[in-house]
Motif scaffolding. Structure first.
Motif, PDB file in Angstrom:
ATOM      1  N   LYS A  97      -8.416   3.505  20.762  1.00 52.81           N
ATOM      2  CA  LYS A  97      -9.093   4.795  20.840  1.00 52.81           C
ATOM      3  C   LYS A  97      -9.494   5.109  22.280  1.00 52.81           C
ATOM      4  CE  LYS A  97     -11.757   6.133  17.646  1.00 52.81           C
ATOM      5  NZ  LYS A  97     -12.783   6.262  16.638  1.00 52.81           N
ATOM      6  N   LEU A  98     -10.021   4.111  22.996  1.00 56.61           N
ATOM      7  CA  LEU A  98     -10.406   4.323  24.397  1.00 56.61           C
ATOM      8  C   LEU A  98      -9.190   4.624  25.264  1.00 56.61           C
ATOM      9  CD1 LEU A  98     -13.103   1.546  24.853  1.00 56.61           C
ATOM     10  CD2 LEU A  98     -13.486   4.017  24.673  1.00 56.61           C
ATOM     11  N   LYS A  99      -8.106   3.882  25.049  1.00 59.06           N
ATOM     12  CA  LYS A  99      -6.888   4.127  25.822  1.00 59.06           C
ATOM     13  C   LYS A  99      -6.333   5.519  25.549  1.00 59.06           C
ATOM     14  CE  LYS A  99      -5.171  -0.568  26.474  1.00 59.06           C
ATOM     15  NZ  LYS A  99      -4.044  -1.477  26.182  1.00 59.06           N
ATOM     16  N   LYS A 100      -6.356   5.932  24.293  1.00 54.69           N
ATOM     17  CA  LYS A 100      -5.864   7.257  23.938  1.00 54.69           C
ATOM     18  C   LYS A 100      -6.725   8.335  24.594  1.00 54.69           C
ATOM     19  CE  LYS A 100      -4.785  10.182  19.985  1.00 54.69           C
ATOM     20  NZ  LYS A 100      -4.839  10.329  18.538  1.00 54.69           N
ATOM     21  N   PHE A 101      -8.033   8.128  24.588  1.00 49.98           N
ATOM     22  CA  PHE A 101      -8.953   9.084  25.213  1.00 49.98           C
ATOM     23  C   PHE A 101      -8.664   9.194  26.710  1.00 49.98           C
ATOM     24  CE2 PHE A 101     -13.278  10.051  26.968  1.00 49.98           C
ATOM     25  CZ  PHE A 101     -13.361  11.358  26.492  1.00 49.98           C
ATOM     26  N   ILE A 102      -8.503   8.067  27.370  1.00 50.31           N
ATOM     27  CA  ILE A 102      -8.214   8.063  28.809  1.00 50.31           C
ATOM     28  C   ILE A 102      -6.863   8.731  29.078  1.00 50.31           C
ATOM     29  CG2 ILE A 102      -7.666   6.560  30.781  1.00 50.31           C
ATOM     30  CD1 ILE A 102      -9.841   4.625  29.588  1.00 50.31           C
ATOM     31  N   ALA A 103      -5.864   8.407  28.279  1.00 49.32           N
ATOM     32  CA  ALA A 103      -4.542   9.020  28.460  1.00 49.32           C
ATOM     33  C   ALA A 103      -4.614  10.535  28.261  1.00 49.32           C
ATOM     34  CB  ALA A 103      -3.537   8.404  27.490  1.00 49.32           C
ATOM     35  N   MET A 104      -5.399  10.989  27.292  1.00 45.77           N
ATOM     36  CA  MET A 104      -5.550  12.427  27.054  1.00 45.77           C
ATOM     37  C   MET A 104      -6.188  13.102  28.265  1.00 45.77           C
ATOM     38  SD  MET A 104      -7.633  14.601  24.081  1.00 45.77           S
ATOM     39  CE  MET A 104      -8.166  13.105  23.360  1.00 45.77           C
ATOM     40  N   ILE A 105      -7.203  12.481  28.844  1.00 44.57           N
ATOM     41  CA  ILE A 105      -7.853  13.036  30.036  1.00 44.57           C
ATOM     42  C   ILE A 105      -6.833  13.167  31.162  1.00 44.57           C
ATOM     43  CG2 ILE A 105      -9.538  12.577  31.874  1.00 44.57           C
ATOM     44  CD1 ILE A 105     -11.236  11.133  29.699  1.00 44.57           C
ATOM     45  N   GLU A 106      -6.089  12.095  31.423  1.00 44.00           N
ATOM     46  CA  GLU A 106      -5.107  12.107  32.510  1.00 44.00           C
ATOM     47  C   GLU A 106      -4.024  13.156  32.270  1.00 44.00           C
ATOM     48  OE1 GLU A 106      -5.324   7.471  33.976  1.00 44.00           O
ATOM     49  OE2 GLU A 106      -3.995   7.980  32.307  1.00 44.00           O
ATOM     50  N   GLU A 107      -3.500  13.201  31.059  1.00 46.92           N
ATOM     51  CA  GLU A 107      -2.418  14.126  30.734  1.00 46.92           C
ATOM     52  C   GLU A 107      -2.865  15.582  30.871  1.00 46.92           C
ATOM     53  OE1 GLU A 107      -0.024  15.386  26.722  1.00 46.92           O
ATOM     54  OE2 GLU A 107      -0.423  13.250  27.020  1.00 46.92           O
ATOM     55  N   GLU A 108      -4.000  15.909  30.293  1.00 45.32           N
ATOM     56  CA  GLU A 108      -4.486  17.285  30.339  1.00 45.32           C
ATOM     57  C   GLU A 108      -4.894  17.690  31.751  1.00 45.32           C
ATOM     58  OE1 GLU A 108      -4.275  19.561  27.968  1.00 45.32           O
ATOM     59  OE2 GLU A 108      -3.397  18.086  26.616  1.00 45.32           O
ATOM     60  N   ALA A 109      -5.491  16.766  32.500  1.00 46.33           N
ATOM     61  CA  ALA A 109      -5.883  17.074  33.874  1.00 46.33           C
ATOM     62  C   ALA A 109      -4.654  17.369  34.728  1.00 46.33           C
ATOM     63  CB  ALA A 109      -6.686  15.920  34.473  1.00 46.33           C
ATOM     64  N   MET A 110      -3.600  16.567  34.556  1.00 47.07           N
ATOM     65  CA  MET A 110      -2.368  16.773  35.332  1.00 47.07           C
ATOM     66  C   MET A 110      -1.678  18.091  34.959  1.00 47.07           C
ATOM     67  SD  MET A 110      -2.137  14.410  37.524  1.00 47.07           S
ATOM     68  CE  MET A 110      -0.449  14.457  38.073  1.00 47.07           C
ATOM     69  N   LYS A 111      -1.756  18.481  33.683  1.00 50.44           N
ATOM     70  CA  LYS A 111      -1.158  19.746  33.258  1.00 50.44           C
ATOM     71  C   LYS A 111      -1.828  20.921  33.958  1.00 50.44           C
ATOM     72  CE  LYS A 111      -0.011  18.709  28.446  1.00 50.44           C
ATOM     73  NZ  LYS A 111      -0.428  19.035  27.064  1.00 50.44           N
ATOM     74  N   LYS A 112      -3.135  20.855  34.101  1.00 49.61           N
ATOM     75  CA  LYS A 112      -3.895  21.983  34.630  1.00 49.61           C
ATOM     76  C   LYS A 112      -4.017  21.968  36.148  1.00 49.61           C
ATOM     77  CE  LYS A 112      -4.622  23.251  30.461  1.00 49.61           C
ATOM     78  NZ  LYS A 112      -3.795  24.249  29.870  1.00 49.61           N
ATOM     79  N   THR A 113      -4.091  20.769  36.717  1.00 46.25           N
ATOM     80  CA  THR A 113      -4.251  20.637  38.165  1.00 46.25           C
ATOM     81  C   THR A 113      -3.390  19.469  38.628  1.00 46.25           C
ATOM     82  OG1 THR A 113      -6.523  21.415  37.905  1.00 46.25           O
ATOM     83  CG2 THR A 113      -5.955  20.478  40.028  1.00 46.25           C
ATOM     84  N   PRO A 114      -2.099  19.715  38.921  1.00 45.71           N
ATOM     85  CA  PRO A 114      -1.163  18.638  39.220  1.00 45.71           C
ATOM     86  C   PRO A 114      -1.538  17.765  40.420  1.00 45.71           C
ATOM     87  CG  PRO A 114       0.003  20.684  38.812  1.00 45.71           C
ATOM     88  CD  PRO A 114      -1.456  21.018  38.861  1.00 45.71           C
ATOM     89  N   ASP A 115      -2.358  18.267  41.330  1.00 45.52           N
ATOM     90  CA  ASP A 115      -2.708  17.462  42.500  1.00 45.52           C
ATOM     91  C   ASP A 115      -3.899  16.538  42.261  1.00 45.52           C
ATOM     92  OD1 ASP A 115      -4.443  19.662  42.372  1.00 45.52           O
ATOM     93  OD2 ASP A 115      -4.696  19.757  44.545  1.00 45.52           O
TER      94      ASP A 115
END
Length: 172
Positions: A54-72
């Protein structure tokens, strides 16, 4: 021997001396937890457990969504803030309708995890802002005490509380 690396918040190793862990937990239980239990007349939670997937999925979701919105945005820019929180009392349990958890948790402590992004202000000071990766770009979604309502920001609190859970497996 190489000195242990540190950041602005102390050692980065992820390790703490056993006696320090015990002291910090005992300090909480003897002071804050006892005060809460006596004041509220409950046996409040003293720990919360999250499974690693669950923690890994949460972290992956943060990274994925952040990169989608702000690639830098970089991994070093992202973090998680842990907010102390409390479940509503049983008479207000309908507030939990959209996020069902056991009524045994009514009135007890919990944690809410919210993604953060590191930004440097005009004076060069670093701040870790709460953000909602699901809207616009990170720059436009800094929450930072703005108020207003955001729909379904990324957040997590579905862990297991003790109590009501059995503390049989706790070391501290």
């Amino acid at each position: 021997m190489e000195a242990e690396s540190t950041n602005e918040h102390g050692p980065k190793s992820g390790r703490m001396p056993n006696d320090l862990i015990k002291t910090l937990i005992d300090n909480y239980r003897q002071n804050h937890l006892n005060a809460i239990n006596e004041t509220l007349g409950i046996q409040d939670a003293h720990s919360i457990w999250f499974d690693l997937p669950k923690l890994k999925k949460f972290i992956a979701m943060i990274e994925e969504e952040a990169m989608k919105k702000t690639p830098d945005v970089t991994e070093e820019d992202l973090g998680i803030r842990f907010y102390y929180a409390a479940y509503p009392k049983l008479e207000n349990w309908n507030l939990m309708e959209s996020h069902p958890v056991s009524e045994d948790y009514a009135g007890r402590h919990t944690l809410v995890m919210i993604p953060t992004v590191k930004k440097t202000d005009e004076e060069g000071e670093i701040h870790h802002y709460d953000f909602n990766t699901l809207e616009h770009s990170i720059n436009l979604t800094l929450i930072a005490k703005k108020g207003g309502k955001e729909e379904d920001p990324i957040g997590e609190n579905n862990g297991s509380l003790t109590p009501p859970g059995d503390p049989i497996s706790e070391r501290f």
